[in-house]
Write an enzyme that holds these catalytic residues in place. Structure first.
Site, PDB file in Angstrom:
ATOM      1  N   LYS A 255      43.587  15.739  53.729  1.00 36.35           N
ATOM      2  CA  LYS A 255      44.864  16.451  53.610  1.00 36.35           C
ATOM      3  C   LYS A 255      44.628  17.666  52.717  1.00 36.35           C
ATOM      4  CE  LYS A 255      49.264  15.453  54.718  1.00 36.35           C
ATOM      5  NZ  LYS A 255      49.585  15.101  56.127  1.00 36.35           N
TER       6      LYS A 255
ATOM      7  N   THR B 152      46.344  10.725  56.813  1.00 37.98           N
ATOM      8  CA  THR B 152      46.355  11.810  55.813  1.00 37.98           C
ATOM      9  C   THR B 152      47.676  11.793  55.044  1.00 37.98           C
ATOM     10  OG1 THR B 152      47.223  13.553  57.269  1.00 37.98           O
ATOM     11  CG2 THR B 152      44.834  13.208  57.274  1.00 37.98           C
ATOM     12  N   ASP B 153      48.726  11.274  55.669  1.00 39.01           N
ATOM     13  CA  ASP B 153      50.006  11.143  54.954  1.00 39.01           C
ATOM     14  C   ASP B 153      49.876  10.150  53.787  1.00 39.01           C
ATOM     15  OD1 ASP B 153      52.911  11.911  54.995  1.00 39.01           O
ATOM     16  OD2 ASP B 153      53.102   9.728  55.059  1.00 39.01           O
TER      17      ASP B 153
ATOM     18  N   PHE C 166      23.902  52.835  36.276  1.00 40.39           N
ATOM     19  CA  PHE C 166      23.135  52.364  37.428  1.00 40.39           C
ATOM     20  C   PHE C 166      22.148  53.463  37.793  1.00 40.39           C
ATOM     21  CE2 PHE C 166      22.882  51.251  42.107  1.00 40.39           C
ATOM     22  CZ  PHE C 166      22.206  50.062  41.916  1.00 40.39           C
TER      23      PHE C 166
ATOM     24  N   ARG D 299      29.552  54.899  33.232  1.00 40.86           N
ATOM     25  CA  ARG D 299      30.527  54.596  34.287  1.00 40.86           C
ATOM     26  C   ARG D 299      31.421  53.462  33.814  1.00 40.86           C
ATOM     27  NH1 ARG D 299      27.420  50.934  39.021  1.00 40.86           N
ATOM     28  NH2 ARG D 299      26.859  49.264  37.593  1.00 40.86           N
TER      29      ARG D 299
ATOM     30  N   VAL E 221      25.300  45.402  37.706  1.00 42.06           N
ATOM     31  CA  VAL E 221      26.061  44.148  37.795  1.00 42.06           C
ATOM     32  C   VAL E 221      25.078  42.981  37.866  1.00 42.06           C
ATOM     33  CG1 VAL E 221      27.672  42.808  39.218  1.00 42.06           C
ATOM     34  CG2 VAL E 221      28.009  45.277  38.948  1.00 42.06           C
ATOM     35  N   GLN E 222      23.954  43.206  38.581  1.00 40.32           N
ATOM     36  CA  GLN E 222      22.959  42.139  38.731  1.00 40.32           C
ATOM     37  C   GLN E 222      22.467  41.640  37.361  1.00 40.32           C
ATOM     38  OE1 GLN E 222      23.265  44.776  40.725  1.00 40.32           O
ATOM     39  NE2 GLN E 222      22.457  44.392  42.775  1.00 40.32           N
TER      40      GLN E 222
ATOM     41  N   ASN F 223      31.679  44.401  42.560  1.00 44.89           N
ATOM     42  CA  ASN F 223      31.636  45.623  41.759  1.00 44.89           C
ATOM     43  C   ASN F 223      32.802  46.483  42.235  1.00 44.89           C
ATOM     44  OD1 ASN F 223      30.913  47.796  40.206  1.00 44.89           O
ATOM     45  ND2 ASN F 223      29.065  48.314  41.357  1.00 44.89           N
TER      46      ASN F 223
ATOM     47  N   HIS G  24      34.925  49.516  42.292  1.00 50.49           N
ATOM     48  CA  HIS G  24      34.557  50.882  41.919  1.00 50.49           C
ATOM     49  C   HIS G  24      35.737  51.700  41.414  1.00 50.49           C
ATOM     50  CE1 HIS G  24      30.824  49.823  43.818  1.00 50.49           C
ATOM     51  NE2 HIS G  24      31.392  49.671  44.996  1.00 50.49           N
TER      52      HIS G  24
HETATM   53  O1  LIG Z   1      25.462  47.513  39.463  1.00 48.32           O
HETATM   54  C1  LIG Z   1      25.306  47.940  40.613  1.00 48.32           C
HETATM   55  N1  LIG Z   1      24.529  47.243  41.501  1.00 48.32           N
HETATM   56  C2  LIG Z   1      24.330  47.646  42.782  1.00 48.32           C
HETATM   57  O2  LIG Z   1      23.614  46.981  43.575  1.00 48.32           O
HETATM   58  C3  LIG Z   1      24.950  48.842  43.176  1.00 48.32           C
HETATM   59  N2  LIG Z   1      24.985  49.547  44.340  1.00 48.32           N
HETATM   60  C4  LIG Z   1      25.767  50.632  44.137  1.00 48.32           C
HETATM   61  O3  LIG Z   1      26.036  51.501  45.019  1.00 48.32           O
HETATM   62  N3  LIG Z   1      26.236  50.654  42.857  1.00 48.32           N
HETATM   63  C5  LIG Z   1      25.753  49.554  42.242  1.00 48.32           C
HETATM   64  N4  LIG Z   1      25.915  49.080  40.982  1.00 48.32           N
END
Ligand SMILES: O=c1[nH]c(=O)c2[nH]c(=O)[nH]c2[nH]1
Length: 304
Positions: free
Chosen positions: A13, A59-60, A161, A178, A232-233, A259, A261
């Site tokens: 459920k 499921t009830d 970046f 940024r 970000v990675q 990410n 933007h």
């Molecule tokens: O931190 C980032 N990782 C990416 O893989 C990526 N690709 C992108 O266009 N900007 C960013 N920024």
């Protein structure tokens, strides 16, 4: 096996919603609102193959069980504990049920403060949501994951970046300045694997708050200096590693960080080359498209 086919099935459920108030002697109420998805793995093949429903848990009935168990829980408890309770019930009460998976999402009601004072029975809706997924097997094997969704974070600097692949399709300029905005989804798995090895009392709500704190403080760095994010990675990996190093009871963590933007605004015309010239100040916020970065980090099982 049915004939020459392989067949797998489960039933349950979804979106069972329950609100529970716990009242204490001094008039302070606790409250939780949950939405549950219940899935049972059970021996009811005859229902599919022969139209014989005699082994089906309706499921009830699953839905009713949520309200019965919510009623029986006389003390406030975490939804991880509630999910363990429900999963244990389904796997022990029905001989047909071999395993149960209970997913719960908690609506982020937070106690309201009036003039700095906690209100005894007032709540307001917050933003990020606590989640859990628990699987209990008849054998007593259990897996518990907790998670967070919708944790929106933004910093206005200390992000860049650079050094990425440049080719004939690349237009993005390199930058060391940024905005960085994301909405973190995370789920982490606790290491205990047997119902019998889960000690009491359980501290899932406290762990959730502590993991959230570590994720957030790793993302931002110190209040004064912050911390530079080269991607970000890198920041995602740093956050995952911080959680595994701080909490020995957590076996693995999965993170998804879009990410989101904020684009520099430059407006020019033929006559006026700088109607608006970007100086790290005016941005166009966007929802889409957005980058999507995700990874999981687990403890290596090899022992020294
Ligand atoms: O931190 C980032 N990782 C990416 O893989 C990526 N690709 C992108 O266009 N900007 C960013 N920024």
């Amino acid at each position: 096996m049915i004939d020459a086919f392989r067949f797998e099935q489960k039933h349950g459920k979804s979106r069972v919603r329950v609100g529970r108030v716990w009242r204490s002697g001094d008039g302070t109420d606790s409250f939780a609102e949950w939405s549950l998805d219940i899935t049972l793995f059970s021996d009811c093949l005859a229902a599919y193959v022969n139209g014989d429903n005699s082994d089906i848990v309706a499921t009830d009935t699953m839905k009713n069980t949520v309200y019965v168990k919510a009623k029986e829980c006389a003390e406030a408890l975490s939804m991880e504990e509630f999910a363990i309770e429900l999963g244990s019930h389904f796997t022990s009460f029905y001989k047909q049920v071999t395993a149960a998976t209970i997913k719960i999402m908690e609506k982020p009601w937070e106690r309201l403060y009036v003039d700095g004072q906690p209100h005894k029975h007032g709540f307001k809706l917050g933003s990020e949501r606590h989640t859990t997924e628990v699987t209990v097997k008849k054998t007593g094997a259990v897996s518990v994951t907790s998670g967070i969704e919708g944790l929106a974070l933004l910093k206005t600097t200390k992000s860049g970046f650079e050094g990425f692949i440049r080719d004939k399709y690349t237009a993005l300029p390199e930058t060391r300045e940024r905005m960085l905005a994301t909405e973190v989804s995370a789920s982490w798995r606790y290491s205990f694997g047997q119902l019998s090895s889960i000690g009491k009392p359980l501290h899932f709500n406290e762990s959730y708050q502590n993991v959230k704190k570590v994720l957030v403080s790793t993302f931002f760095g110190s209040p004064e200096g912050g911390v530079y994010s080269p991607s970000v990675q890198y920041t995602l990996y740093d956050m995952a590693r911080a959680v595994l190093s701080r909490f020995s009871e957590i076996e693995s963590i999965q993170l998804r960080m879009p990410n989101i933007h904020f684009l520099p605004v430059n407006i020019r015309s033929k006559d006026n080359p700088s109607i608006v010239e970007f100086k790290d100040d005016v941005y166009l916020p966007t929802d889409e498209p957005h980058g999507t970065i995700e990874a999981s980090l687990s403890r290596s099982r090899s022992r020294m």
